[in-house]
Write a protein that holds these residues in place. Structure first.
Motif, PDB file in Angstrom:
ATOM      1  N   SER A  49       7.325  -1.527  -4.826  1.00 58.92           N
ATOM      2  CA  SER A  49       6.599  -2.288  -3.807  1.00 58.92           C
ATOM      3  C   SER A  49       5.727  -3.320  -4.505  1.00 58.92           C
ATOM      4  O   SER A  49       5.365  -3.170  -5.680  1.00 58.92           O
ATOM      5  N   GLU A  51       2.700  -3.912  -3.739  1.00 59.52           N
ATOM      6  CA  GLU A  51       1.369  -3.332  -3.923  1.00 59.52           C
ATOM      7  C   GLU A  51       1.303  -2.556  -5.241  1.00 59.52           C
ATOM      8  O   GLU A  51       0.285  -2.596  -5.942  1.00 59.52           O
ATOM      9  N   LYS A  52       2.387  -1.854  -5.555  1.00 60.80           N
ATOM     10  CA  LYS A  52       2.385  -1.114  -6.825  1.00 60.80           C
ATOM     11  C   LYS A  52       2.438  -2.086  -8.003  1.00 60.80           C
ATOM     12  O   LYS A  52       1.821  -1.856  -9.043  1.00 60.80           O
ATOM     13  N   GLN A  55      -1.025  -3.237  -8.555  1.00 56.17           N
ATOM     14  CA  GLN A  55      -1.776  -2.207  -9.278  1.00 56.17           C
ATOM     15  C   GLN A  55      -1.476  -2.251 -10.778  1.00 56.17           C
ATOM     16  O   GLN A  55      -2.397  -2.190 -11.607  1.00 56.17           O
ATOM     17  N   ILE A  85      -6.487  -6.626  -1.292  1.00 56.35           N
ATOM     18  CA  ILE A  85      -5.631  -5.765  -0.459  1.00 56.35           C
ATOM     19  C   ILE A  85      -6.498  -4.775   0.334  1.00 56.35           C
ATOM     20  O   ILE A  85      -7.518  -4.313  -0.156  1.00 56.35           O
ATOM     21  N   THR A  89      -6.761  -0.888  -2.489  1.00 57.42           N
ATOM     22  CA  THR A  89      -5.992   0.218  -3.079  1.00 57.42           C
ATOM     23  C   THR A  89      -5.406  -0.100  -4.459  1.00 57.42           C
ATOM     24  O   THR A  89      -5.373   0.795  -5.305  1.00 57.42           O
ATOM     25  N   PHE A  93      -6.107   2.693  -7.167  1.00 56.63           N
ATOM     26  CA  PHE A  93      -4.975   3.407  -7.773  1.00 56.63           C
ATOM     27  C   PHE A  93      -4.895   3.121  -9.274  1.00 56.63           C
ATOM     28  O   PHE A  93      -4.525   3.999 -10.055  1.00 56.63           O
ATOM     29  N   LYS A 144       2.044 -11.232   2.272  1.00 57.27           N
ATOM     30  CA  LYS A 144       2.509 -10.261   3.260  1.00 57.27           C
ATOM     31  C   LYS A 144       1.355  -9.799   4.141  1.00 57.27           C
ATOM     32  O   LYS A 144       1.519  -9.631   5.357  1.00 57.27           O
ATOM     33  N   GLN A 145       0.193  -9.597   3.535  1.00 56.80           N
ATOM     34  CA  GLN A 145      -0.933  -9.056   4.276  1.00 56.80           C
ATOM     35  C   GLN A 145      -1.668 -10.115   5.093  1.00 56.80           C
ATOM     36  O   GLN A 145      -2.076  -9.866   6.222  1.00 56.80           O
TER      37      GLN A 145
END
Lengths: 337, 337
Positions: A49, A51-52, A55, A85, A89, A93, A144-145
């Motif tokens: 993803s 998001e990962k 991170q 985000i 996160t 994370f 995306k967000q």
């Protein structure tokens, strides 16, 4: 320590003993690619993803900064980090992976200097020997967000900006060799009634000007004290607006001295419209390119004014205007400070 | 200042010169309603969205705290605040109204003590004479964002918790009369592999235990140093889990000394399942009820361990487990500190 109402002068001048920056494939084709410690060919960074991937950008910038310093990982006492985000996160994370005591912050794209200001305050006040601060952004995760699904191919106006995929981190210590953090001015929330999320630069410019004015006044210095004053991510439009506003307030800065990180990252033929934005705009430019120039002796005193637009998709949908903020931190290297 | 790896001892013991709490209609029927400065009959607070009502909660807590102190508003130098809503917009928009220089933070429900720890560090280190810190949560705004639309009437398991509608703020000063902030231990991100967002208390318990253990060890004190140790919002389930874990680590605490803010707010017949949660759980209990008890001479030394679950709806959807954190702050009043 306190100088005026909202400026801190750090008498112990915390040292940035090392820093590191990581970028994505688009940044690899940019103007300051050579200043990155690590550039990824794959926007996914091998993750499943965005998001990962986001991170991992922060994890890698932190890990590189620690490696470069030679400081054992166990000696790092705190990590101050944040991002754009929801519920920050990626930063939380990454803190799970890194396992340092963690202070999460949020200042949108001003996060870089909010973290450096707080980190320098803590190290200056003997609250930590080694403290890490950093931030990251990821173009696809942020698009995306905050905006339309990229698959829509929605067109953007020329005032829009391009979110940087990257991360920058700095390791602070009370002693050692390297550029030193000498002062910080904390921003107020300024909202001039602008509501167009495709013109964040214009919305943020007054916040940058408010903080700059307070900084010069409270530190009782002339803008000429600095070799370079950079805003975080105003882009072309916002940068011009801020120059005009500064002029109205009697502060005239030459084009050589007053620049914007959002205009330093990409080449003229990269389609970034008004310029770069995102937490990583100021973080990668300052913790990579500018610290490198300081170490090469090209710059002795710089002031970084990281700007942030504190809106969300919900506040936009609820017809709110855009509250903005800017935090300024001065970094000095060599000479009499 | 630094004591051990991640504990600060504040030699100047910043004073909470005033504090205030605001609550909603559900809190007005709770166990500590008398401790609130302001209780609203209307969950909307007269606003047209729950997010705006959320913002107003924080504004009112800050304004009441300032009023009660008698300090002119212009003398307040910084506001440290954050909340659970995406991009912490209620806090940032409240900062726009209040117009103080602003440091946004995010620690989910640990935000209250993250703010108090940072604020006390800054005041202790002469970085501000007057500094305000606070946080808020709003049941409907948080439910809407993190869970199902409330209109669905979805049933919850008994491990779930009830988000507090409320806000608490504290005004710190380097001198004056009132309870004093004496130390803080910053949390690490702890993730024991739990992934059920309807059992946050259980997920957060290990983080509370990790911070408690570090606090006693680094401050070199016995738990009996405190009259009361409260966690933020573990609820019934999490509180029991934490007691068991503490026991395994050789720390035995009596039921009288070891409590949870999430179990102090509501009466037994209010349908809150495992207990209260949200940023306002610890903020309203500590800045209202507990400081009142300290001022009444009932408590001399308390330790607040605010717990936070650093997940988001996206990380849950992406099958991530729940990273958690806990920040501990000690408050002492009267006696030899």
């Amino acid at each position: 320590m306190l100088r005026g109402h909202r400026t801190w002068e750090f008498e112990n001048k915390p040292v940035i003993i090392s820093s590191a920056t990581v970028g994505g494939p688009f940044e690899a084709n940019g103007k300051i690619a050579d200043d990155f410690d690590l550039l990824h060919e794959d926007l996914w960074l091998g993750q499943d993803s965005y998001e990962k991937a986001h991170q991992v950008l922060l994890e890698q910038a932190c890990e590189r900064a620690i490696e470069k310093s030679g400081v054992p990982k166990d000696n790092i006492q705190f990590l101050i980090a944040g991002d754009l985000i929801n519920q920050i996160t990626p930063s939380s994370f990454a803190s799970r992976t890194l396992s340092f005591p963690y202070l999460g912050i949020f200042g949108a794209c001003s996060t870089s200097m909010e973290g450096l200001a707080l980190g320098a305050f803590i190290v200056n006040g003997h609250g930590a020997k080694y403290l890490l601060t950093g931030t990251a952004s990821h173009n696809a995760a942020v698009e995306k967000q905050f905006r339309y699904p990229t698959e829509y191919g929605g067109q953007k106006p020329p005032t829009a900006q391009w979110t940087v995929t990257g991360s920058g981190a700095a390791l602070l210590c009370g002693e050692g060799m390297g550029p030193r953090v000498t002062s910080a001015t904390i921003g107020r929330v300024i909202d001039m009634g602008m509501s167009d999320p495709f013109n964040m630069g214009g919305a943020m410019a007054p916040a940058a000007v408010d903080t700059l004015e307070a900084h010069f006044k409270e530190r009782q210095i002339d803008p000429s004290y600095y070799d370079l004053i950079v805003t975080g991510d105003l882009g072309k439009i916002g940068h011009d607006v801020s120059k005009e506003l500064l002029k109205k307030h009697g502060i005239e800065l030459s084009e050589e001295i007053y620049q914007d990180c959002g205009l330093m990252l990409y080449t003229d033929d990269q389609p970034v419209l008004s310029g770069a934005s995102g937490c990583a705009s100021s973080a990668t430019v300052v913790y990579g390119h500018l610290l490198n120039r300081m170490k090469a002796g090209e710059l002795k005193r710089i002031l970084v004014v990281a700007t942030g637009a504190l809106l969300s998709p919900i506040t936009f949908q609820q017809n709110e205007t855009i509250p903005c903020i800017a935090h300024a931190v001065s970094i000095e290297y060599g000479g009499g400070y």
